[in-house]
Design a protein around this motif. Structure first.
Motif, PDB file in Angstrom:
ATOM      1  N   LEU A  30       0.824  -1.197   0.000  1.00 54.12           N
ATOM      2  CA  LEU A  30       0.000   0.000   0.000  1.00 54.12           C
ATOM      3  C   LEU A  30       0.860   1.250   0.000  1.00 54.12           C
ATOM      4  O   LEU A  30       1.905   1.294   0.646  1.00 54.12           O
ATOM      5  CB  LEU A  30      -0.911   0.012   1.235  1.00 54.12           C
ATOM      6  N   ASP A  31       0.399   2.263  -0.710  1.00 52.27           N
ATOM      7  CA  ASP A  31       1.100   3.542  -0.761  1.00 52.27           C
ATOM      8  C   ASP A  31       1.048   4.178   0.622  1.00 52.27           C
ATOM      9  O   ASP A  31      -0.001   4.199   1.264  1.00 52.27           O
ATOM     10  CB  ASP A  31       0.436   4.449  -1.789  1.00 52.27           C
ATOM     11  N   LYS A  32       2.166   4.701   1.084  1.00 53.22           N
ATOM     12  CA  LYS A  32       2.204   5.331   2.401  1.00 53.22           C
ATOM     13  C   LYS A  32       1.462   6.657   2.430  1.00 53.22           C
ATOM     14  O   LYS A  32       1.116   7.164   3.485  1.00 53.22           O
ATOM     15  CB  LYS A  32       3.654   5.505   2.847  1.00 53.22           C
ATOM     16  N   SER A  33       1.234   7.243   1.255  1.00 54.40           N
ATOM     17  CA  SER A  33       0.442   8.472   1.118  1.00 54.40           C
ATOM     18  C   SER A  33      -0.621   8.208   0.056  1.00 54.40           C
ATOM     19  O   SER A  33      -0.459   8.583  -1.098  1.00 54.40           O
ATOM     20  CB  SER A  33       1.332   9.645   0.700  1.00 54.40           C
ATOM     21  N   PRO A  34      -1.716   7.552   0.425  1.00 57.26           N
ATOM     22  CA  PRO A  34      -2.690   7.116  -0.573  1.00 57.26           C
ATOM     23  C   PRO A  34      -3.380   8.267  -1.293  1.00 57.26           C
ATOM     24  O   PRO A  34      -3.567   9.345  -0.738  1.00 57.26           O
ATOM     25  CB  PRO A  34      -3.700   6.306   0.247  1.00 57.26           C
ATOM     26  N   LEU A  35      -3.738   7.996  -2.538  1.00 55.15           N
ATOM     27  CA  LEU A  35      -4.451   8.967  -3.364  1.00 55.15           C
ATOM     28  C   LEU A  35      -5.884   9.103  -2.863  1.00 55.15           C
ATOM     29  O   LEU A  35      -6.512   8.122  -2.479  1.00 55.15           O
ATOM     30  CB  LEU A  35      -4.449   8.496  -4.824  1.00 55.15           C
ATOM     31  N   ASP A  36      -6.391  10.335  -2.866  1.00 58.25           N
ATOM     32  CA  ASP A  36      -7.758  10.588  -2.436  1.00 58.25           C
ATOM     33  C   ASP A  36      -8.389  11.604  -3.377  1.00 58.25           C
ATOM     34  O   ASP A  36      -7.709  12.224  -4.197  1.00 58.25           O
ATOM     35  CB  ASP A  36      -7.785  11.105  -0.990  1.00 58.25           C
ATOM     36  N   LEU A  37      -9.684  11.775  -3.250  1.00 57.12           N
ATOM     37  CA  LEU A  37     -10.446  12.694  -4.076  1.00 57.12           C
ATOM     38  C   LEU A  37     -11.403  13.484  -3.196  1.00 57.12           C
ATOM     39  O   LEU A  37     -12.110  12.898  -2.369  1.00 57.12           O
ATOM     40  CB  LEU A  37     -11.255  11.905  -5.126  1.00 57.12           C
ATOM     41  N   ALA A  38     -11.403  14.787  -3.367  1.00 51.66           N
ATOM     42  CA  ALA A  38     -12.417  15.647  -2.761  1.00 51.66           C
ATOM     43  C   ALA A  38     -13.159  16.285  -3.924  1.00 51.66           C
ATOM     44  O   ALA A  38     -12.538  16.715  -4.899  1.00 51.66           O
ATOM     45  CB  ALA A  38     -11.777  16.721  -1.880  1.00 51.66           C
ATOM     46  N   SER A  39     -14.484  16.318  -3.842  1.00 60.28           N
ATOM     47  CA  SER A  39     -15.244  16.908  -4.939  1.00 60.28           C
ATOM     48  C   SER A  39     -16.401  17.727  -4.390  1.00 60.28           C
ATOM     49  O   SER A  39     -16.829  17.543  -3.259  1.00 60.28           O
ATOM     50  CB  SER A  39     -15.767  15.820  -5.878  1.00 60.28           C
ATOM     51  N   PHE A  40     -16.881  18.633  -5.237  1.00 58.79           N
ATOM     52  CA  PHE A  40     -18.031  19.442  -4.866  1.00 58.79           C
ATOM     53  C   PHE A  40     -19.017  19.464  -6.022  1.00 58.79           C
ATOM     54  O   PHE A  40     -18.631  19.801  -7.139  1.00 58.79           O
ATOM     55  CB  PHE A  40     -17.626  20.875  -4.520  1.00 58.79           C
ATOM     56  N   PRO A  41     -20.286  19.131  -5.771  1.00 57.71           N
ATOM     57  CA  PRO A  41     -20.749  18.528  -4.538  1.00 57.71           C
ATOM     58  C   PRO A  41     -20.179  17.122  -4.372  1.00 57.71           C
ATOM     59  O   PRO A  41     -19.685  16.524  -5.316  1.00 57.71           O
ATOM     60  CB  PRO A  41     -22.267  18.509  -4.672  1.00 57.71           C
ATOM     61  N   ASN A  42     -20.263  16.622  -3.143  1.00 58.87           N
ATOM     62  CA  ASN A  42     -19.654  15.353  -2.796  1.00 58.87           C
ATOM     63  C   ASN A  42     -20.280  14.177  -3.547  1.00 58.87           C
ATOM     64  O   ASN A  42     -19.601  13.251  -3.925  1.00 58.87           O
ATOM     65  CB  ASN A  42     -19.748  15.127  -1.278  1.00 58.87           C
ATOM     66  N   ARG A  43     -21.581  14.212  -3.741  1.00 62.30           N
ATOM     67  CA  ARG A  43     -22.293  13.111  -4.408  1.00 62.30           C
ATOM     68  C   ARG A  43     -23.033  13.632  -5.638  1.00 62.30           C
ATOM     69  O   ARG A  43     -23.337  14.799  -5.748  1.00 62.30           O
ATOM     70  CB  ARG A  43     -23.287  12.477  -3.456  1.00 62.30           C
ATOM     71  N   GLY A  77       0.221  18.093  -0.825  1.00 60.03           N
ATOM     72  CA  GLY A  77      -0.023  16.668  -0.654  1.00 60.03           C
ATOM     73  C   GLY A  77       1.302  15.933  -0.745  1.00 60.03           C
ATOM     74  O   GLY A  77       2.340  16.473  -0.368  1.00 60.03           O
ATOM     75  N   ALA A  78       1.257  14.732  -1.268  1.00 55.80           N
ATOM     76  CA  ALA A  78       2.466  13.930  -1.451  1.00 55.80           C
ATOM     77  C   ALA A  78       2.503  13.439  -2.898  1.00 55.80           C
ATOM     78  O   ALA A  78       1.523  13.552  -3.631  1.00 55.80           O
ATOM     79  CB  ALA A  78       2.461  12.745  -0.490  1.00 55.80           C
ATOM     80  N   ASN A  79       3.655  12.903  -3.281  1.00 56.50           N
ATOM     81  CA  ASN A  79       3.827  12.293  -4.601  1.00 56.50           C
ATOM     82  C   ASN A  79       3.634  13.331  -5.716  1.00 56.50           C
ATOM     83  O   ASN A  79       4.281  14.360  -5.701  1.00 56.50           O
ATOM     84  CB  ASN A  79       2.928  11.080  -4.765  1.00 56.50           C
TER      85      ASN A  79
END
Length: 180
Positions: A30-43, A77-79
């Motif tokens: 597993l990546d030590k700094s995992p990729l994530d996503l923030a979006s608007f609107p969330n859903r 962030g990282a990476n």
């Protein structure tokens, strides 16, 4: 003789097939700094903004010193450099941002952070950043939260005329306004 050669060839082919199959099933850790996503609107499918970022962990380090040093350009962030996608035209710091993909950089500070949107994309960290490719920048104040966040985090919150992108790490919090 032909039977022996055929058996040898089949045995070799079977062993190669088995060895390739065994290698294909190995996964990297597993990546030590995992990729994530923030979006608007969330859903939902009516997104206005998406931010793709990797989530570095504190691991006993101090923000502003050992990690995300104050006064220095940071990839937020990282990476890879954090990528922000506008799925509709928006405003940031009074400037119009057209639909498309950009990088989101920051310059952390003790009392305020400078947030930069750049047309430079697909960069590792801050490599490839060029100040002349900045689309807009805004300076926002730092506030302190009650809870310490181990992982750098981002989330959006709706406002009357757009959204605020909240960033937090340790007890540091910043809020970045985007308007329609």
């Amino acid at each position: 003789m032909k039977t022996t050669r055929l058996i040898t060839t089949l045995a070799f082919a079977f062993m190669m097939l088995f060895s390739f199959n065994a290698e294909a099933q190995k996964f990297a850790g597993l990546d030590k700094s995992p990729l994530d996503l923030a979006s608007f609107p969330n859903r939902g499918s009516d997104k206005l903004i998406k931010v793709f970022y990797s989530r570095p962990q504190l691991k006993g380090r101090t923000v502003g010193k050992e990690i995300a040093p104050y006064g220095k350009l940071w990839r937020t962030g990282a990476n890879d450099a954090t990528q922000i996608q506008f799925l509709t035209d928006m405003k940031f710091g009074g400037k119009s941002i057209t639909t498309g993909a950009y990088s989101l950089f920051t310059i952390p500070g003790e009392k305020e952070w400078t947030v930069i949107i750049s047309s430079d994309v697909d960069n590792w960290a801050t490599r490839g950043y060029d100040e002349s490719n900045e689309v807009a920048r805004v300076t926002v104040p730092v506030t302190m939260g009650d809870e310490s966040l181990e992982a750098f985090s981002m989330t959006f919150e709706a406002t009357d005329d757009g959204a605020h992108l909240h960033m937090g790490w340790d007890k540091i919090r910043i809020s970045v306004p985007f308007t329609k």
